[in-house]
Design a protein around this motif. Structure first.
Motif, short mmCIF file in Angstrom:
data_model
loop_
_atom_site.label_atom_id
_atom_site.label_comp_id
_atom_site.label_asym_id
_atom_site.label_seq_id
_atom_site.Cartn_x
_atom_site.Cartn_y
_atom_site.Cartn_z
N TRP A 32 -1.14 59.70 -29.75
CA TRP A 32 -0.51 60.24 -31.15
C TRP A 32 -1.50 60.10 -32.30
N ILE A 88 4.95 62.35 -36.33
CA ILE A 88 4.77 60.94 -37.39
C ILE A 88 5.53 61.45 -38.76
N CYS A 91 9.04 60.91 -38.30
CA CYS A 91 9.70 59.74 -38.08
C CYS A 91 9.59 59.13 -39.73
N CYS A 102 8.47 53.56 -40.47
CA CYS A 102 7.56 54.12 -39.28
C CYS A 102 6.09 54.23 -40.07
N THR A 126 10.20 56.93 -31.37
CA THR A 126 8.73 57.55 -31.73
C THR A 126 8.35 58.39 -30.34
N SER A 130 7.76 62.22 -30.78
CA SER A 130 6.28 62.78 -30.48
C SER A 130 6.20 63.67 -29.38
#
Length: 369
Positions: A32, A88, A91, A102, A126, A130
């Motif tokens: 990530w 990201i 989130c 997040c 998450t 992702s």
């Protein structure tokens, strides 16, 4: 002889230390990170001059298997970084009114910090979002002709599509995006063998399940998009193709799965996960699963990675999670006056610009103690 034994023991200790350091580092780092500082590196053409293999080793967070895939599919890496970045951001949007919002931690290669070492609902979400980001980004890049190993979608014509419509526009290649995301994201989890009943095995199985749930949130909800052709918009002819759902729709769907997440545990053999409470439905492949309860995230805690809610804005008039009572965990809140300056009363002036006035307003801002 004693001297030889001394150096051999020292070598053994250093080797064990090195392996331990690599293992800990590999656990903390994750791909990530490509969605953060890694994305800039991927888009730097100078990085490719030193060679693909060197580039893949330099990218932080890639496991050994992911480094190998990077070497073969180096042109895919910017799309993977873009997918991680989408995940990201989504989130953070979906959890903007929650105690855990997040937040990414600058300079931390695990992106979200120690909080995701807990096998909680947050970790489940998450991983899912992702994985969905990679499917979405790769599928779109195929359609745009940015990748050497794929092109437009070759999906079969839907059976319920009007016979008069033409099927075959350049659609998003969701099939390829799904397959590549499965290979790239899951290889990290499958690289090691873990003993039965171990925490490492249960976490691996949890991550694999949630990765698949994220991919299915994209793959199972592809749409049919159509465009009209004809004189003066008569729409005498329609061309249709396969299209991705918007990433906001994907985020909202996974957020619903987060709210309805299923707590799981090992089966008797310690090889698979099953629901912990029989009164709830068995988790499907689209559901999110978790192993541990989440912390309350009220107070800052380095061990759990919680940043706490002190200083967070809250909504005084809301009874939900964004309300001051729940967001501030009963600690109360402070109220401040904030002056907002905005453009207002905008009018189009011929020709050709928009003229606006400047308006000021004072609002009350509530911040958790």
């Amino acid at each position: 002889m004693a001297r030889v034994n001394y150096w051999w023991n020292l070598f053994t200790k250093l080797t064990i230390f090195w392996i331990h350091a690599r293992t800990v580092g590999a656990f903390n780092e994750i791909w990530w990170n490509l969605g953060m500082s890694g994305l800039d590196a991927l888009q730097n053409p100078n990085l490719y001059i030193v060679g693909t293999k060197t580039m893949c080793i330099q990218l932080k967070g890639l496991s050994l298997g992911q480094q190998k895939l990077c070497g073969i599919y180096s042109d895919h890496m910017p799309s993977i970084g873009g997918g991680a970045q989408m995940g990201i951001r989504e989130c953070q949007y979906q959890f903007r009114f929650r105690r855990w919002n997040c937040t990414t931690i600058k300079g931390d290669s695990s992106v979200f910090g120690p909080v995701l070492q807990i096998a909680s609902r947050e970790a489940a979400f998450t991983h899912a979002i992702s994985a969905a980001g990679v499917v979405h980004a790769i599928s779109r890049s195929c359609r745009e002709g940015e990748l050497g190993s794929c092109g437009c979608s070759r999906a079969m014509r839907p059976k319920d599509l009007n016979r008069d419509f033409i099927w075959g526009g350049c659609g998003d290649n969701i099939e390829y995006g799904y397959r590549f995301a499965k290979a790239f994201v899951d290889v990290r989890e499958r690289e090691k063998n873990h003993p039965r009943h171990s925490d490492a095995l249960s976490r691996m199985l949890m991550n694999l399940h949630n990765n698949e749930a994220g991919r299915r949130a994209v793959y199972n909800y592809a749409k049919v998009a159509c465009k009209c052709h004809g004189v003066s918009g008569s729409c005498s002819l329609k061309t249709c193709w396969q299209q991705l759902p918007t990433f906001r729709e994907i985020g909202e769907r996974l957020k619903e799965r987060y709210d309805g997440g299923v707590e799981v545990k090992f089966n008797k053999r310690g090889t698979k996960l099953k629901r912990k409470h029989k009164k709830y439905n068995k988790p499907s492949k689209e559901d999110l699963i978790y192993l541990q309860q989440s912390p309350d995230y009220c107070q800052a805690n380095k061990d759990t990675g919680s940043l706490g809610t002190k200083g967070r804005e809250c909504n005084k008039g809301s009874d939900g999670m964004d309300g001051c009572n729940l967001m501030c965990c009963g600690r109360g809140y402070n109220t401040f006056k904030k002056t907002l300056v905005e453009r207002c009363n905008c009018k189009f002036v011929w020709c050709c610009h928009v003229k606006c006035k400047t308006c000021e307003s004072v609002q009350d801002i509530h911040v958790c103690k």
